[in-house]
Motif scaffolding. Structure first.
Motif, PDB file in Angstrom:
ATOM      1  N   VAL A   1       0.839  -1.206   0.000  1.00 37.16           N
ATOM      2  CA  VAL A   1       0.000   0.000   0.000  1.00 37.16           C
ATOM      3  C   VAL A   1       0.870   1.251   0.000  1.00 37.16           C
ATOM      4  O   VAL A   1       0.595   2.212  -0.717  1.00 37.16           O
ATOM      5  N   SER A   2       1.944   1.238   0.787  1.00 37.00           N
ATOM      6  CA  SER A   2       2.866   2.382   0.811  1.00 37.00           C
ATOM      7  C   SER A   2       3.478   2.612  -0.565  1.00 37.00           C
ATOM      8  O   SER A   2       3.663   3.746  -1.002  1.00 37.00           O
TER       9      SER A   2
ATOM     10  N   ALA B   1       4.294  11.251   5.597  1.00 36.84           N
ATOM     11  CA  ALA B   1       3.968   9.834   5.585  1.00 36.84           C
ATOM     12  C   ALA B   1       5.162   8.975   5.993  1.00 36.84           C
ATOM     13  O   ALA B   1       5.030   8.039   6.781  1.00 36.84           O
ATOM     14  N   VAL B   2       6.337   9.317   5.463  1.00 34.37           N
ATOM     15  CA  VAL B   2       7.513   8.467   5.668  1.00 34.37           C
ATOM     16  C   VAL B   2       8.228   8.772   6.982  1.00 34.37           C
ATOM     17  O   VAL B   2       8.514   7.874   7.772  1.00 34.37           O
ATOM     18  N   LEU B   3       8.510  10.064   7.243  1.00 36.02           N
ATOM     19  CA  LEU B   3       9.283  10.424   8.420  1.00 36.02           C
ATOM     20  C   LEU B   3       8.540  10.086   9.710  1.00 36.02           C
ATOM     21  O   LEU B   3       9.106   9.492  10.636  1.00 36.02           O
ATOM     22  N   THR B   4       7.254  10.436   9.759  1.00 32.04           N
ATOM     23  CA  THR B   4       6.480  10.133  10.961  1.00 32.04           C
ATOM     24  C   THR B   4       6.400   8.634  11.190  1.00 32.04           C
ATOM     25  O   THR B   4       6.548   8.150  12.325  1.00 32.04           O
ATOM     26  N   GLY B   5       6.180   7.887  10.107  1.00 35.85           N
ATOM     27  CA  GLY B   5       6.084   6.437  10.240  1.00 35.85           C
ATOM     28  C   GLY B   5       7.403   5.788  10.608  1.00 35.85           C
ATOM     29  O   GLY B   5       7.441   4.849  11.412  1.00 35.85           O
TER      30      GLY B   5
ATOM     31  N   LEU C   1       6.528   9.105  19.370  1.00 36.89           N
ATOM     32  CA  LEU C   1       7.791   9.668  18.883  1.00 36.89           C
ATOM     33  C   LEU C   1       7.638  10.176  17.456  1.00 36.89           C
ATOM     34  O   LEU C   1       8.227  11.201  17.084  1.00 36.89           O
ATOM     35  N   GLY C   2       6.834   9.474  16.668  1.00 39.63           N
ATOM     36  CA  GLY C   2       6.613   9.911  15.292  1.00 39.63           C
ATOM     37  C   GLY C   2       5.969  11.283  15.227  1.00 39.63           C
ATOM     38  O   GLY C   2       6.378  12.137  14.438  1.00 39.63           O
ATOM     39  N   PHE C   3       4.969  11.531  16.069  1.00 41.92           N
ATOM     40  CA  PHE C   3       4.292  12.827  16.072  1.00 41.92           C
ATOM     41  C   PHE C   3       5.139  13.903  16.759  1.00 41.92           C
ATOM     42  O   PHE C   3       4.857  15.100  16.599  1.00 41.92           O
ATOM     43  N   ALA C   4       6.161  13.505  17.503  1.00 44.11           N
ATOM     44  CA  ALA C   4       7.050  14.486  18.126  1.00 44.11           C
ATOM     45  C   ALA C   4       7.888  15.215  17.070  1.00 44.11           C
ATOM     46  O   ALA C   4       8.318  16.355  17.290  1.00 44.11           O
ATOM     47  N   VAL C   5       8.107  14.566  15.926  1.00 42.90           N
ATOM     48  CA  VAL C   5       8.895  15.194  14.857  1.00 42.90           C
ATOM     49  C   VAL C   5       8.194  16.433  14.301  1.00 42.90           C
ATOM     50  O   VAL C   5       8.755  17.536  14.310  1.00 42.90           O
ATOM     51  N   PRO C   6       6.948  16.324  13.817  1.00 44.03           N
ATOM     52  CA  PRO C   6       6.267  17.550  13.351  1.00 44.03           C
ATOM     53  C   PRO C   6       5.995  18.531  14.489  1.00 44.03           C
ATOM     54  O   PRO C   6       5.890  19.734  14.235  1.00 44.03           O
TER      55      PRO C   6
END
Length: 400
Positions: free
Chosen positions: A49-50, A351-355, A364-369
């Motif tokens: 899917v990705s 899509a990629v960085l958060t994942g 931790l993924g949402f800490a990036v944005p």
């Protein structure tokens, strides 16, 4: 002398451009909210899917390039209609596809159409904004959000309907949109005209676009997964990461034009960056899924005006603020088409960085944005080019 554009025609042109945005949001969200059905129908894993999503994003970038070339030889009105036809055809094929290969072909056509409509609808919006003589881009992007909300509601209402021909009536909307009175323009630019474009400043505006779409894609792609996997939201309620986010985005864009008029874009975007970071902090440290939904809702309202104001500022820097804007419309269209590429860079990052960072823990993924979105605060000064403008002289009749 070319007769001035009547107010009624100007309103019709505004609604026509808004219709293109609405159709884009309707089809895109209708597709993304049915990805689980796509996965089930074709027995796809998450990696597959990705890969399909990556294909769509890359082809959309190619479509944006094609939009620039076609608009330069005709007008963005032609590109909008071309994109709507391609989107309708691609969507129809992926719905009725008898084999996976045919489904991929339909999805590929839709991906190309996505870029065509993205770029040309924003060209239309910038042109209409210049004719109005004041900032109105947020309301155009509000049409996209309204289409996305309708797409989400349709998906919820037809959750038991399999992905297939039964969904073809959805395509009545893009077919009807072909008849809208999109803005056209005469070939007013002098042959070989050389208009200086401040690409460095436009790149800074593009960075703001990247930050927005990074946050937006992270919220709409990973939000439901976060509620489901990390916060144990009840089955069937994980869409609450997306729906309130879109509703808040729509409301913010509905009042965005007036906020820019009253307070200016710099003030608005500085507030947006700070509030968005705080909203993401609520999401990251949420003790329950209910608190996270509140965070997603606030986030949608906070970031809503970043993308439309980015397009508005890019159009102004390309020369659209001048009284002789008609003479520079080729340059403005070209800049908007290229500027649209920042959309896809941000989408890939979201899509990629958060994942990737949140592979083991999406907090931790949402800490990036949460950290990166603060970059909007220093970038806000680049938006000072947007101001309440008063059109001078007559406005040529560009509808058709």
């Amino acid at each position: 002398m070319t007769p001035p554009l009547p107010p009624s025609s100007l309103v019709r042109s505004r609604l026509a451009a808004g219709t293109a945005f609405f159709v884009q949001g309707l089809l895109f969200i209708s597709l993304t909210t049915r990805l689980p059905q796509v996965q089930q129908k074709w027995s796809l894993d998450e990696l597959a899917v990705s890969g399909l999503l990556l294909m769509v994003v890359l082809l959309a970038g190619g479509g944006s390039v094609v939009a620039e070339l076609v608009a330069g030889r005709s007008s963005s009105a032609v590109v909008v209609r071309l994109g709507l036809v391609a989107a309708t055809a691609g969507f129809a094929v992926l719905l009725v596809a008898p084999t996976f290969g045919v489904f991929v072909a339909g999805l590929a056509v839709y991906g190309l159409a996505l870029g065509l409509v993205d770029a040309s609808s924003n060209m239309q919006a910038v042109t209409v904004e210049h004719l109005y003589g004041r900032p109105i881009l947020p309301s155009f992007h509000g049409f996209w959000t309204a289409g996305g909300i309708l797409g989400t509601l349709v998906t919820l209402a037809t959750a038991d309907v399999e992905l297939g021909p039964a969904l073809l009536p959805l395509l009545v909307v893009p077919v009807a949109a072909l008849a809208a009175p999109y803005v056209r323009r005469d070939r007013l630019a002098a042959p070989g005209a050389d208009v200086a474009v401040p690409w460095r400043r436009i790149a800074l505006l593009g960075l703001a676009m990247v930050l927005f779409y990074m946050v937006d894609t992270a919220a709409t792609t990973w939000g439901p997964v976060y509620l489901d996997g990390t916060l144990d939201a009840p089955t069937g309620l994980t869409a609450l990461a997306t729906l309130p986010y879109l509703v808040a985005t729509l409301l913010a864009r509905a009042v965005g034009d007036r906020l820019v008029d009253r307070h200016g874009p710099v003030w608005l975007l500085r507030i947006s960056g700070v509030v968005a970071s705080l909203a993401l902090a609520v999401i990251v440290f949420a003790p329950s899924w209910v608190v996270a939904v509140v965070g997603f809702t606030v986030l949608g309202g906070a970031v809503a005006t970043i993308a439309p104001l980015s397009f508005s500022a890019a159009g102004a820097l390309a020369g659209g603020d001048d009284a002789s804007a008609g003479e520079r419309i080729d340059t403005v269209d070209a800049v908007i088409a290229r500027f649209n590429q920042f959309n896809y860079v941000g989408a890939l990052l979201g899509a990629v960085l958060t994942g990737a960072v949140g592979a083991d823990d999406l907090r931790l993924g949402f800490a990036v944005p949460m950290v990166l979105v603060l970059g909007i605060v220093p970038l806000a000064t680049q938006f000072a080019i947007i101001r309440r403008r008063v059109p001078g002289g007559t406005v040529p009749d560009l509808t058709g």
